[in-house]
Design a protein around this motif. Sequence first.
Motif, PDB file in Angstrom:
ATOM      1  N   VAL A 294       0.864  -1.181   0.000  1.00  0.00           N
ATOM      2  CA  VAL A 294       0.000   0.000   0.000  1.00  0.00           C
ATOM      3  C   VAL A 294       0.897   1.226   0.000  1.00  0.00           C
ATOM      4  CG1 VAL A 294      -1.742   1.315   1.255  1.00  0.00           C
ATOM      5  CG2 VAL A 294      -1.862  -1.193   1.221  1.00  0.00           C
TER       6      VAL A 294
ATOM      7  N   ASP B 222      -5.363   4.350   3.049  1.00  0.00           N
ATOM      8  CA  ASP B 222      -6.681   4.926   2.851  1.00  0.00           C
ATOM      9  C   ASP B 222      -7.687   4.169   3.716  1.00  0.00           C
ATOM     10  OD1 ASP B 222      -9.129   5.868   2.029  1.00  0.00           O
ATOM     11  OD2 ASP B 222      -8.745   5.627  -0.126  1.00  0.00           O
TER      12      ASP B 222
ATOM     13  N   PHE C 205     -10.865   3.070   1.965  1.00  0.00           N
ATOM     14  CA  PHE C 205     -10.728   1.905   1.095  1.00  0.00           C
ATOM     15  C   PHE C 205     -10.619   0.626   1.918  1.00  0.00           C
ATOM     16  CE2 PHE C 205      -8.428  -0.811  -2.053  1.00  0.00           C
ATOM     17  CZ  PHE C 205      -9.433  -0.832  -3.010  1.00  0.00           C
TER      18      PHE C 205
ATOM     19  N   ASN D  69      -3.835  -0.274   5.094  1.00  0.00           N
ATOM     20  CA  ASN D  69      -4.587   0.929   4.772  1.00  0.00           C
ATOM     21  C   ASN D  69      -5.034   1.669   6.023  1.00  0.00           C
ATOM     22  OD1 ASN D  69      -5.315   1.550   1.803  1.00  0.00           O
ATOM     23  ND2 ASN D  69      -5.433  -0.681   1.894  1.00  0.00           N
TER      24      ASN D  69
ATOM     25  N   LEU E 293     -13.806  -2.811  -6.892  1.00  0.00           N
ATOM     26  CA  LEU E 293     -12.793  -2.305  -5.968  1.00  0.00           C
ATOM     27  C   LEU E 293     -11.571  -1.800  -6.736  1.00  0.00           C
ATOM     28  CD1 LEU E 293     -13.012  -5.051  -3.193  1.00  0.00           C
ATOM     29  CD2 LEU E 293     -13.516  -2.619  -2.885  1.00  0.00           C
ATOM     30  N   TYR E 294     -11.214  -2.488  -7.796  1.00  0.00           N
ATOM     31  CA  TYR E 294     -10.074  -2.068  -8.622  1.00  0.00           C
ATOM     32  C   TYR E 294     -10.292  -0.648  -9.149  1.00  0.00           C
ATOM     33  CZ  TYR E 294      -6.583  -2.253 -12.382  1.00  0.00           C
ATOM     34  OH  TYR E 294      -5.511  -2.006 -13.211  1.00  0.00           O
TER      35      TYR E 294
ATOM     36  N   THR F 133      -9.763   2.529  -6.501  1.00  0.00           N
ATOM     37  CA  THR F 133      -8.481   2.923  -5.924  1.00  0.00           C
ATOM     38  C   THR F 133      -7.506   3.339  -7.004  1.00  0.00           C
ATOM     39  OG1 THR F 133      -6.627   2.189  -4.538  1.00  0.00           O
ATOM     40  CG2 THR F 133      -7.640   0.526  -5.966  1.00  0.00           C
ATOM     41  N   ASP F 134      -6.644   4.271  -6.657  1.00  0.00           N
ATOM     42  CA  ASP F 134      -5.545   4.669  -7.542  1.00  0.00           C
ATOM     43  C   ASP F 134      -4.212   4.155  -7.021  1.00  0.00           C
ATOM     44  OD1 ASP F 134      -7.191   6.129  -9.318  1.00  0.00           O
ATOM     45  OD2 ASP F 134      -7.170   7.858  -7.961  1.00  0.00           O
ATOM     46  N   ASP F 135      -4.248   3.438  -5.889  1.00  0.00           N
ATOM     47  CA  ASP F 135      -3.013   2.950  -5.291  1.00  0.00           C
ATOM     48  C   ASP F 135      -2.452   1.791  -6.130  1.00  0.00           C
ATOM     49  OD1 ASP F 135      -1.526   3.020  -2.382  1.00  0.00           O
ATOM     50  OD2 ASP F 135      -1.482   1.019  -3.295  1.00  0.00           O
TER      51      ASP F 135
ATOM     52  N   MET G 272      -2.540  -1.686  -4.419  1.00  0.00           N
ATOM     53  CA  MET G 272      -3.877  -2.258  -4.325  1.00  0.00           C
ATOM     54  C   MET G 272      -4.370  -2.740  -5.690  1.00  0.00           C
ATOM     55  SD  MET G 272      -5.021  -2.398  -1.184  1.00  0.00           S
ATOM     56  CE  MET G 272      -3.435  -3.254  -1.132  1.00  0.00           C
ATOM     57  N   LYS G 273      -4.045  -1.997  -6.739  1.00  0.00           N
ATOM     58  CA  LYS G 273      -4.431  -2.450  -8.082  1.00  0.00           C
ATOM     59  C   LYS G 273      -3.730  -3.758  -8.436  1.00  0.00           C
ATOM     60  CE  LYS G 273      -6.073   1.712 -10.430  1.00  0.00           C
ATOM     61  NZ  LYS G 273      -7.386   1.143 -10.756  1.00  0.00           N
TER      62      LYS G 273
END
Length: 273
Positions: free
Chosen positions: A14, A18, A21, A81, A161-162, A165-167, A170-171
Motif C-alpha cells: 500500500v 486509505d 478503502f 490501509n 474495488l479495482y 483505488t488509484d493505489d 492495491m491495483k
Amino acid sequence: MFYHEPELQFEVEVEEPDPYFAKMLQQAIGGAEGEMRVALQYMFQAFAVPAEKQEYRTLLMETAVEELGHIEMLATAVAKNLQGAPEHMREEARENDAVIDAMMSGGQPRQALSAGLHAMPVDSNGVPFTGGYIVASGNLAADMYANVMAESTGRLLASRLYEMTDDPGMKDMLSYLVARDTMHQNQWHAALETMEDHVPVPASFDQSKENQDVNYEFMSTFREQRENPDQRWTQGQSPDGKGEFSYSPEQPGGGMPDLEEVIDEMYNSPSDE
C-alpha cells in the motif's frame, strides 16, 4: 489437516494508506461476495464428496485453501490501509492524531475500536459474516452452479474495488484476485462438463413423476394475455435435451387458500369463539 506458511500468496503493498478503502475491502473479506464465503463454501462442499469422487473433493479443497490465502492477503491490505493516514491528512493534522482522524472521517470505527486497526470478519457495513451465505447442498452439480455464481459476484466485486483505488499496490493485488476469479469460474464450468446428465439438478429424480404439463412450459405472469415472444426459453428444445419449451399466456390457477384455524393454542383467532 492444514499447514500454514508465513509468506503471503501474493505480495501486498500500500503506497498511500486509505482508511475508507480499508472499509470497502471488508466486503471482499466478510461480505456476501467475499473470500470467507467461498473458502467455507468449497470446504463444506468437499466434506460431502464421497470417496469414489475423490478428484472433486481434491479440486474443492485445494481451492478452499487458496481462498484462505486470499483472506490473509486482504486482511493484510486492510491493516496497511488503516495504520497510516493519507498524505493530505498528515499535512493538515494539528493537535489530533492523523491516523485516528482519517479513520473517523471515512473508515469503519469498529476497525479501530474493536480490532485495533486491523481487519474483521465483517462486510463493508460492519455486518458480521454469516454462514447463511454458504451453499453446500451435497449435490455436486448444484454446488458447481453455486460456485460459478459465487466466483462471478466475487470477480464483479474485485473489479469494482479495482476501479475505486488509484493505489498501485492495491491495483496489483486486485488484479491478481480478479485473475483467480477468472480461473475459478472456468474450473467450475470444466467440472460440470465432466458430469453426465447434470441438468436439471438433481438429474437422478425420475422425471416421469413430474407434472408433464408444465415441466418445460414458460408461464407468463402478466394480467393480460400476450403473444409468445419467441425467445430461446419459450420455444425449441430444452438444454437438457429431454423436452421442448412451450409458452403459456397465463398461469394455470386452481383452488383457494381456504385454511381452517384448528389449533387453539396458536391464538390466531381475533376472539374466543
